[in-house]
Enzyme design. Structure first.
Site, PDB file in Angstrom:
ATOM      1  N   LYS A 114       8.118  11.379  18.673  1.00  0.00           N
ATOM      2  CA  LYS A 114       8.527  11.781  17.307  1.00  0.00           C
ATOM      3  C   LYS A 114       7.297  11.849  16.403  1.00  0.00           C
ATOM      4  O   LYS A 114       7.100  12.813  15.672  1.00  0.00           O
ATOM      5  CB  LYS A 114       9.506  10.766  16.744  1.00  0.00           C
ATOM      6  N   ASN A 115       6.438  10.831  16.475  1.00  0.00           N
ATOM      7  CA  ASN A 115       5.319  10.739  15.538  1.00  0.00           C
ATOM      8  C   ASN A 115       4.180  11.687  15.873  1.00  0.00           C
ATOM      9  O   ASN A 115       3.281  11.870  15.057  1.00  0.00           O
ATOM     10  CB  ASN A 115       4.830   9.300  15.443  1.00  0.00           C
ATOM     11  N   ILE A 150      -0.490  -4.620   9.451  1.00  0.00           N
ATOM     12  CA  ILE A 150      -0.465  -3.242   8.948  1.00  0.00           C
ATOM     13  C   ILE A 150       0.460  -3.099   7.737  1.00  0.00           C
ATOM     14  O   ILE A 150       0.055  -2.598   6.693  1.00  0.00           O
ATOM     15  CB  ILE A 150       0.005  -2.265  10.062  1.00  0.00           C
ATOM     16  N   ASP A 164       4.472  -0.605  15.444  1.00  0.00           N
ATOM     17  CA  ASP A 164       5.807  -0.084  15.761  1.00  0.00           C
ATOM     18  C   ASP A 164       6.429  -0.769  16.966  1.00  0.00           C
ATOM     19  O   ASP A 164       7.579  -0.491  17.294  1.00  0.00           O
ATOM     20  CB  ASP A 164       5.750   1.432  16.018  1.00  0.00           C
ATOM     21  N   ARG A 214       9.643  10.127   6.313  1.00  0.00           N
ATOM     22  CA  ARG A 214       8.229   9.898   5.983  1.00  0.00           C
ATOM     23  C   ARG A 214       7.382  11.112   6.359  1.00  0.00           C
ATOM     24  O   ARG A 214       6.502  11.516   5.603  1.00  0.00           O
ATOM     25  CB  ARG A 214       7.721   8.667   6.742  1.00  0.00           C
ATOM     26  N   ARG A 268       4.587   2.094   0.303  1.00  0.00           N
ATOM     27  CA  ARG A 268       3.820   2.838   1.308  1.00  0.00           C
ATOM     28  C   ARG A 268       3.045   3.912   0.547  1.00  0.00           C
ATOM     29  O   ARG A 268       3.474   5.035   0.410  1.00  0.00           O
ATOM     30  CB  ARG A 268       4.747   3.431   2.369  1.00  0.00           C
ATOM     31  N   PRO A 269       1.867   3.530   0.039  1.00  0.00           N
ATOM     32  CA  PRO A 269       1.111   4.437  -0.831  1.00  0.00           C
ATOM     33  C   PRO A 269       0.580   5.654  -0.085  1.00  0.00           C
ATOM     34  O   PRO A 269       0.540   5.660   1.161  1.00  0.00           O
ATOM     35  CB  PRO A 269      -0.033   3.566  -1.334  1.00  0.00           C
ATOM     36  N   ILE A 270       0.190   6.664  -0.832  1.00  0.00           N
ATOM     37  CA  ILE A 270      -0.456   7.841  -0.210  1.00  0.00           C
ATOM     38  C   ILE A 270      -1.807   8.106  -0.880  1.00  0.00           C
ATOM     39  O   ILE A 270      -2.300   9.241  -0.894  1.00  0.00           O
ATOM     40  CB  ILE A 270       0.456   9.097  -0.281  1.00  0.00           C
ATOM     41  N   ASP A 271      -2.420   7.044  -1.394  1.00  0.00           N
ATOM     42  CA  ASP A 271      -3.702   7.210  -2.101  1.00  0.00           C
ATOM     43  C   ASP A 271      -4.798   7.785  -1.207  1.00  0.00           C
ATOM     44  O   ASP A 271      -5.637   8.566  -1.667  1.00  0.00           O
ATOM     45  CB  ASP A 271      -4.148   5.874  -2.693  1.00  0.00           C
ATOM     46  N   CYS A 286      10.900   4.437   6.523  1.00  0.00           N
ATOM     47  CA  CYS A 286      11.334   3.042   6.665  1.00  0.00           C
ATOM     48  C   CYS A 286      10.820   2.216   5.476  1.00  0.00           C
ATOM     49  O   CYS A 286       9.699   2.382   5.024  1.00  0.00           O
ATOM     50  CB  CYS A 286      10.800   2.452   7.961  1.00  0.00           C
ATOM     51  N   ARG A 318      17.050   8.062  14.230  1.00  0.00           N
ATOM     52  CA  ARG A 318      15.944   8.816  13.619  1.00  0.00           C
ATOM     53  C   ARG A 318      14.822   9.015  14.636  1.00  0.00           C
ATOM     54  O   ARG A 318      14.067   9.979  14.562  1.00  0.00           O
ATOM     55  CB  ARG A 318      15.372   8.043  12.421  1.00  0.00           C
TER      56      ARG A 318
HETATM   57  C1  EPZ Z   1       2.760   6.315  10.645  1.00  0.00           C
HETATM   58  O1  EPZ Z   1       3.116   5.915   9.336  1.00  0.00           O
HETATM   59  C2  EPZ Z   1       4.041   6.232  11.466  1.00  0.00           C
HETATM   60  N1  EPZ Z   1       5.033   7.139  10.895  1.00  0.00           N
HETATM   61  C3  EPZ Z   1       4.588   4.808  11.455  1.00  0.00           C
HETATM   62  O2  EPZ Z   1       5.681   4.781  12.348  1.00  0.00           O
HETATM   63  C4  EPZ Z   1       3.522   3.853  11.987  1.00  0.00           C
HETATM   64  O3  EPZ Z   1       3.988   2.530  11.853  1.00  0.00           O
HETATM   65  C5  EPZ Z   1       2.224   4.027  11.189  1.00  0.00           C
HETATM   66  O4  EPZ Z   1       1.806   5.408  11.226  1.00  0.00           O
HETATM   67  C6  EPZ Z   1       1.097   3.175  11.759  1.00  0.00           C
HETATM   68  O5  EPZ Z   1       0.900   3.503  13.101  1.00  0.00           O
HETATM   69  C7  EPZ Z   1       4.973   8.446  11.233  1.00  0.00           C
HETATM   70  O6  EPZ Z   1       4.108   8.857  12.000  1.00  0.00           O
HETATM   71  C8  EPZ Z   1       6.026   9.333  10.641  1.00  0.00           C
HETATM   72  P1  EPZ Z   1      -0.414   4.709   7.944  1.00  0.00           P
HETATM   73  P2  EPZ Z   1       2.064   6.133   8.114  1.00  0.00           P
HETATM   74  O7  EPZ Z   1      -0.777   5.733   6.945  1.00  0.00           O
HETATM   75  O8  EPZ Z   1       1.345   7.399   8.331  1.00  0.00           O
HETATM   76  C9  EPZ Z   1      -1.547   1.906   4.271  1.00  0.00           C
HETATM   77  C10 EPZ Z   1       7.856   4.388  13.070  1.00  0.00           C
HETATM   78  O9  EPZ Z   1       8.445   3.327  13.277  1.00  0.00           O
HETATM   79  N2  EPZ Z   1      -1.827   3.175   3.586  1.00  0.00           N
HETATM   80  O10 EPZ Z   1      -1.226   4.574   9.203  1.00  0.00           O
HETATM   81  O11 EPZ Z   1       2.789   5.917   6.855  1.00  0.00           O
HETATM   82  C11 EPZ Z   1      -0.069   1.726   4.566  1.00  0.00           C
HETATM   83  O12 EPZ Z   1       0.595   1.137   3.460  1.00  0.00           O
HETATM   84  C12 EPZ Z   1       7.003   4.531  11.830  1.00  0.00           C
HETATM   85  O13 EPZ Z   1       7.856   5.395  13.830  1.00  0.00           O
HETATM   86  C13 EPZ Z   1      -2.414   3.138   2.324  1.00  0.00           C
HETATM   87  O14 EPZ Z   1      -2.689   2.078   1.771  1.00  0.00           O
HETATM   88  O15 EPZ Z   1       1.102   4.892   8.398  1.00  0.00           O
HETATM   89  C14 EPZ Z   1      -0.083   0.810   5.755  1.00  0.00           C
HETATM   90  O16 EPZ Z   1      -0.263  -0.519   5.299  1.00  0.00           O
HETATM   91  C15 EPZ Z   1       7.084   3.310  10.938  1.00  0.00           C
HETATM   92  N3  EPZ Z   1      -2.684   4.317   1.701  1.00  0.00           N
HETATM   93  C16 EPZ Z   1      -1.331   1.229   6.514  1.00  0.00           C
HETATM   94  O17 EPZ Z   1      -2.139   1.945   5.579  1.00  0.00           O
HETATM   95  C17 EPZ Z   1      -2.409   5.527   2.275  1.00  0.00           C
HETATM   96  O18 EPZ Z   1      -2.701   6.577   1.649  1.00  0.00           O
HETATM   97  C18 EPZ Z   1      -1.059   2.162   7.685  1.00  0.00           C
HETATM   98  O19 EPZ Z   1      -0.326   3.279   7.207  1.00  0.00           O
HETATM   99  C19 EPZ Z   1      -1.814   5.540   3.559  1.00  0.00           C
HETATM  100  C20 EPZ Z   1      -1.534   4.350   4.196  1.00  0.00           C
END
Ligand code: EPZ
Length: 428
Positions: A22-23, A327, A305, A93, A122-125, A117, A397
């Site tokens: 999926k991811n 994480i 995950d 997401r 879950r920021p996008i900064d 989830c 999902r």
């Molecule tokens: C992806 O989420 C996956 N989702 C998540 O899987 C997975 O847990 C995660 O990567 C980590 O492997 C999808 O692929 C749809 P990140 P994502 O950006 O992209 C922080 C599942 O169960 N962060 O790697 O949101 C964030 O808060 C889902 O399939 C910032 O601070 O994960 C987190 O603490 C759950 N600023 C850490 O980084 C940002 O701009 C990792 O987040 C982006 C992230």
């Protein structure tokens, strides 16, 4: 409303084939917006996040049709910018990859803020940092993220942390940018590599994916292609853990063993046997499963995950185990559900403490999120008695036909339909 009903206590035995990731599929589906042509994607899992993404893209003009159960043709020749459905976008997401692909194709993007989830904020900064480096003027107001520019321009970006989403989003936007982009401190997950390989099959020039430095030489246009998505390493890991939790023995096929190394190492450490083949692993539980300590880390570390599923398994281990969730700030809502099943489990800061050895007991529980839902399924498989699991749409999902797969391994599991929740009593 549907529930999953499990009569547990039987070891899992047999063979199961894993679906596509999926991811990995999500960024690739949204990256196809960059392509003015047809992309044929194989090994796409039939899960609701994917179906929702197809609806989002159809809503902006993509023509999407199924060629076979897991094979889809996507034609984004006529897609329009900034018109995606707000409610659909906020329901998952992965929709935020539309930002990178609209920005890359049109120089402009307007997409609602994503959902996904509920692990706390879950920021996008980091995504925004990357888009601004590529020349985008980013605003976030009214629930939308908007990017304005004269067209994406290559840049050097050093992420403050390892972010899967930000790495993918910026890589997608940079694929057709004017000039070269270097992403430093990039995420190394297999699905980052898969998306880079898809884009390169469409004519992009991306190197270094899978390492922490990715170089993208922008190209003028991308062309259509046929591409097969990698197997889902988290689904595979979930079945590996369920096998050991039930003291069974299962051959798990259509996997890439290298993607599973951290999970394999942990299962061997606690007393299981894992034999690796080219595209399969044979998992056999040991009689005595020992305690361990786990820390979730970006790939190739132990995946966040897999944290809830591992917690369910460690409830059956001898001794006290610890899971350090490094994480996400709040990926612990599943803990309350395991406690309902008699688990001696608690959260201390970001550490889950599990006292194993006490058999779990069946109880009515819910899926708190995608992986938390599978954790309670695994717990239910380990204990005799009938466990009913609610809110199973959260499980659906990300897991394609999980009940049928578990049933084929000997689990006594079925889905039932129950009347929707009784509406909150109205004041007289
Ligand atoms: C992806 O989420 C996956 N989702 C998540 O899987 C997975 O847990 C995660 O990567 C980590 O492997 C999808 O692929 C749809 P990140 P994502 O950006 O992209 C922080 C599942 O169960 N962060 O790697 O949101 C964030 O808060 C889902 O399939 C910032 O601070 O994960 C987190 O603490 C759950 N600023 C850490 O980084 C940002 O701009 C990792 O987040 C982006 C992230």
């Amino acid at each position: 409303m549907e529930k999953i009903v499990i009569n547990g206590g039987n070891p899992l035995f047999g063979q199961v084939e894993i679906s596509g990731s999926k991811n990995a599929a999500l960024p690739i589906i949204y990256a196809s917006v960059l392509v003015k042509g047809k992309c044929v994607l194989e090994n796409i899992p039939d899960v609701s996040d994917i179906r929702t993404s197809f609806e989002i893209l159809r809503g902006i003009g993509a023509k999407i049709r199924m060629l076979a159960r897991n094979t889809w043709e996507i034609n984004c020749t006529d897609v329009i910018c900034g018109e995606s459905d707000y409610e659909l976008v906020r329901s998952i997401r992965g929709s935020y990859y539309l930002l990178g692909s609209e920005f890359g194709r049109f120089g402009h993007a307007k997409v609602g803020l994503p959902g996904g989830c509920n692990f706390g904020v879950r920021p996008i900064d980091q995504h925004i940092k990357g888009f601004e480096a590529l020349g985008g003027r980013v605003s976030t107001e009214g629930g939308y993220v908007e990017i304005e520019s004269e067209g994406a321009v290559g840049a050097n970006i050093f992420f403050d942390l390892s972010s899967v989403g930000a790495t993918l989003n910026v890589m997608i936007a940079a694929a057709t940018a004017d000039g070269v982009t270097v992403i430093d401190n990039a995420a190394r997950e297999p699905h980052v590599v898969d998306c880079a390989n898809f884009l390169n099959t469409c004519g992009a020039q991306i190197s270094g994916a899978g390492s922490d430095v990715i170089k993208i030489k922008g190209v003028k246009e991308l062309h259509g292609c046929t591409y097969a998505i990698i197997p889902d390493m988290i689904e595979a890991g979930s079945f590996m853990v369920a096998t050991v939790a039930t003291r069974g023995s299962v051959k798990i096929t259509n996997v890439i063993p290298k993607h599973l190394e951290s999970v394999t190492a942990k299962l061997i450490e606690i007393g299981a046997d894992v034999e690796e083949f080219d595209d399969a692993v044979m998992v056999t539980s040991g009689e005595h499963i020992r305690r361990t300590s786990v820390k979730t880390l970006p790939y190739p570390g132990f995946p966040t995950d897999m944290h809830p599923q591992m917690a369910a398994l460690l409830c059956t281990a001898e001794g006290t185990s610890y899971i350090n969730e490094s994480i996400f700030e709040n990926r612990f809502r599943y803990v309350e559900e395991l406690r309902r099943m008699g688990a001696k489990i608690k959260v201390d800061g970001r550490i889950v403490v599990i006292e194993g050895g006490t058999p779990l007991t069946a109880a009515p529980v819910i899926a708190t999120d995608l992986r938390g839902g599978v954790a309670v399924m695994i717990a239910a498989l380990t204990c005799p008695g009938t466990t009913e699991i609610g809110q199973i749409r959260l499980i659906e999902r990300g897991y394609d036909d999980i009940c049928a797969k578990l049933r084929s391994l000997g689990a006594d599991i079925k889905k039932i339909t129950v009347p929707d929740e009784i509406p909150f009593p109205q004041a007289n």
